[in-house]
Design an enzyme around this catalytic site. Structure first.
Site, PDB file in Angstrom:
ATOM      1  N   GLY A  10      19.808   4.166 -32.526  1.00 36.36           N
ATOM      2  CA  GLY A  10      20.513   4.328 -33.801  1.00 36.36           C
ATOM      3  C   GLY A  10      21.987   4.050 -33.616  1.00 36.36           C
ATOM      4  O   GLY A  10      22.400   3.481 -32.613  1.00 36.36           O
ATOM      5  N   ALA A  11      22.779   4.473 -34.606  1.00 37.59           N
ATOM      6  CA  ALA A  11      24.204   4.169 -34.565  1.00 37.59           C
ATOM      7  C   ALA A  11      24.892   4.929 -33.444  1.00 37.59           C
ATOM      8  O   ALA A  11      25.754   4.414 -32.772  1.00 37.59           O
ATOM      9  CB  ALA A  11      24.853   4.504 -35.888  1.00 37.59           C
ATOM     10  N   GLU A  12      24.514   6.193 -33.222  1.00 40.72           N
ATOM     11  CA  GLU A  12      25.234   6.916 -32.193  1.00 40.72           C
ATOM     12  C   GLU A  12      24.355   7.520 -31.117  1.00 40.72           C
ATOM     13  O   GLU A  12      24.852   8.208 -30.236  1.00 40.72           O
ATOM     14  CB  GLU A  12      26.161   7.966 -32.802  1.00 40.72           C
ATOM     15  CG  GLU A  12      25.570   8.832 -33.867  1.00 40.72           C
ATOM     16  CD  GLU A  12      26.576   9.913 -34.292  1.00 40.72           C
ATOM     17  OE1 GLU A  12      27.479  10.217 -33.506  1.00 40.72           O
ATOM     18  OE2 GLU A  12      26.430  10.446 -35.392  1.00 40.72           O
ATOM     19  N   ALA A  13      23.074   7.289 -31.210  1.00 43.43           N
ATOM     20  CA  ALA A  13      22.203   7.916 -30.230  1.00 43.43           C
ATOM     21  C   ALA A  13      20.978   7.061 -29.947  1.00 43.43           C
ATOM     22  O   ALA A  13      20.625   6.185 -30.730  1.00 43.43           O
ATOM     23  CB  ALA A  13      21.758   9.281 -30.751  1.00 43.43           C
ATOM     24  N   LYS A  28      17.050  13.202 -29.425  1.00 42.05           N
ATOM     25  CA  LYS A  28      18.184  12.393 -29.860  1.00 42.05           C
ATOM     26  C   LYS A  28      19.283  12.513 -28.821  1.00 42.05           C
ATOM     27  O   LYS A  28      19.930  13.550 -28.722  1.00 42.05           O
ATOM     28  CB  LYS A  28      18.654  12.904 -31.224  1.00 42.05           C
ATOM     29  CG  LYS A  28      19.751  12.103 -31.851  1.00 42.05           C
ATOM     30  CD  LYS A  28      19.981  12.554 -33.286  1.00 42.05           C
ATOM     31  CE  LYS A  28      21.086  11.769 -33.939  1.00 42.05           C
ATOM     32  NZ  LYS A  28      21.278  12.143 -35.339  1.00 42.05           N
ATOM     33  N   ASP A 125      27.541  11.141 -44.172  1.00 43.25           N
ATOM     34  CA  ASP A 125      27.079   9.780 -43.896  1.00 43.25           C
ATOM     35  C   ASP A 125      25.784   9.509 -44.651  1.00 43.25           C
ATOM     36  O   ASP A 125      24.762   9.184 -44.064  1.00 43.25           O
ATOM     37  CB  ASP A 125      26.870   9.600 -42.382  1.00 43.25           C
ATOM     38  CG  ASP A 125      26.541   8.162 -42.009  1.00 43.25           C
ATOM     39  OD1 ASP A 125      26.887   7.251 -42.781  1.00 43.25           O
ATOM     40  OD2 ASP A 125      25.919   7.944 -40.954  1.00 43.25           O
TER      41      ASP A 125
END
Lengths: 225, 286
Positions: A10-13, A28, A125
């Site tokens: 994903g975007a951060e994980a 995550k 978000d």
């Protein structure tokens, strides 16, 4: 990560799927981002893990459906949470569904967001990637809206705040995310507002006014002249 | 075969470029440089453009080896940007279009461009470039306000934070270099993070950096690391194409011209606000 397999970045994980205490689990991992300064990376990762947990616990307390948290491991930067076997990301659902279904779903999304904001949770978000539709009967079928329930995910940027300003910004972020991703956004977003209004008519007016204010001062808006 | 000339002057750079089927024949530029600690104002910028544009046009034509009759289409920046410089450049574009009897096209330009003012950093060649040079010498990281909202960033707060503390921080052992370093690390981390969000949300695996800030090696390096960590590809380039230039306007205009787009005379306006997603990309079929 024994027994866990990487399913997506994903975007951060990085997201892994596996079993935790016999339950289907999503791990995550907010892995170290080498592009940013070590201190900043550590600070942001901790903040976001805390934010995610707080918001999810608060959502649960107010009866909003989110993944259940199983374990938080700050050292390994991993949150273990409930994995939904039969789910579709809203973004994909929008692409395969007729507009009539989507406008009906939008009202439901609005109600859920109204409830979230009533609980003073700001998501931070909101996008169509951060909402799931989960089949209530544990089958992979997403044709009948009545069989699906809406689950909010990705609370890394979430925080608790009661001001109409922050709620307005939350809605504005969602509008921008939808309109830049989906051609049906202009049909859906008014219905989302409608659902929001029907859920909390008293609060809606102030939030809506703020939303319009935020929208008017946003830099990338259209203006003639 | 399309030969296009592009006029760009939405900010403090004035650029005129000529392209022939993707080949760059000339790419000339003049930059309006303000004193240290000051930004550029619309009126003075327009004045700078006015004083330089004819000379620059001549230079661009000479360099390309072409004559006006060889040109197929005149392109200019319609927006976004500062009103006065945009209007000034549009007037010249319209005039040459009539003089040479060529079609005219308005092109959308996209840019993103302040801390330099607080430290009174030189505007020559550009404040951002000088911050980058100072930042290379800094190494003490100071935590600054970090704010992302979805795929948007908010820089409000950072400048105030720095302004309020610059003097006391300088006394407390942080050098101007350290402050530039910390500022760059923080702001770029926000840009890279939101870019990554956008990539994940759109299932895309390509990033293109442009604009004056896009020349910053540290930004390119951070963006590159982020891309490497998720198997994406980074497209970065140097100052000739990152900084506002006439070629980008000429090239975009040439594509629009090939796609048969026309701009009626009465619509050859400019606009200070012109979103990238308002443009109908008639020249693409994907």
């Amino acid at each position: 990560m024994e027994g866990f397999e990487l399913i997506r970045q994903g975007a951060e994980a990085k997201l892994y799927k596996g079993l935790y205490l016999g339950k289907p689990t999503l791990a995550k991992e907010r892995f170290r981002k080498k592009y940013r300064h070590e201190n900043l990376d550590l600070f942001l990762t901790k903040e976001r893990m805390k934010a995610e947990n707080r918001a999810i616990v608060r959502c649960k307390a107010f009866g909003l459906r989110t993944p259940a948290i199983y374990l938080v491991d700050f050292n390994r930067r991993i949150i273990f949470m409930e994995y939904f076997e039969h789910n579709i990301v809203l973004k994909d659902f929008i692409e395969i569904s007729p507009v009539e279904v989507l406008t009906r779903l939008a009202v439901n999304i609005g109600e859920t967001l109204g409830k979230m904001h009533e609980s003073n949770i700001i998501h931070g978000d909101l996008t169509s990637s951060n909402m799931l539709l989960v089949n209530k009967n544990d089958v992979d079928s997403f044709d009948n809206l009545d069989d699906l329930s809406l689950v909010l995910i990705d609370f890394g940027l979430a925080y608790v705040e009661s001001s109409a300003e922050d709620k307005g910004v939350d809605l504005y972020v969602l509008e921008r995310a939808l309109s830049s991703t989906h051609s049906t956004a202009d049909r859906m977003f008014p219905k989302i507002l409608e659902g929001y209004q029907s859920y909390c008519p008293s609060e809606f007016k102030e939030v809506f006014n703020k939303y319009e204010e935020v929208r008017a001062r946003g830099r990338k808006r259209t203006m003639v002249g | 075969m399309v030969v296009a000339i592009g006029f760009e002057g939405s900010a403090n750079k004035l650029g005129i470029g000529i392209v022939k089927d993707g080949e760059i024949l000339s790419n000339c530029r003049r930059t309006y440089i303000t004193p240290p600690g000051e930004g550029f104002m619309p009126r003075e910028t327009a004045q700078h453009h006015r004083q330089n544009i004819l000379q620059l046009l001549k230079e661009s034509l000479e360099k390309s080896g072409l004559r006006p009759e060889d040109i197929d289409v005149i392109c200019y920046t319609k927006g976004p940007g500062m009103g006065a410089p945009l209007a000034m450049v549009a007037v010249v574009a319209r005039t040459v279009a009539q003089l040479w009897n060529k079609p005219l096209l308005g092109v959308n330009h996209c840019i993103g461009h302040r801390f330099a003012r607080v430290l009174k950093i030189s505007n020559d060649p550009s404040p951002g470039y000088n911050i980058e040079q100072l930042a290379k010498k800094g190494n003490k990281y100071l935590q600054l306000p970090y704010c992302v909202k979805g795929m948007d960033v908010s820089f409000s707060g950072i400048l105030t934070y720095m302004e309020e503390r610059t003097n006391s921080l300088l006394k407390a052992g942080y050098t101007a270099e350290d402050l530039c370093f910390s500022l760059q690390e923080t702001v770029f981390a926000m840009l890279v993070e939101t870019t990554e969000r956008a990539l994940a949300h759109c299932n895309s695996d390509e990033v293109l950096i442009v604009g004056g800030v896009g020349c910053n090696i540290r930004l390119q390096e951070m963006m590159g690391q982020m891309c490497a960590e998720r198997g994406a590809k980074l497209f970065a380039t140097d100052e000739r194409f990152c900084i506002d230039n006439g070629v980008m306007i000429a090239h975009t205009g040439a594509e629009m011209f090939k796609a048969g787009m026309k701009l009626p005379w009465i619509y050859s306006s400019i606009t200070q606000r012109y979103r990238t997603d308002e443009v109908e990309a008639a020249w693409r079929d994907d």
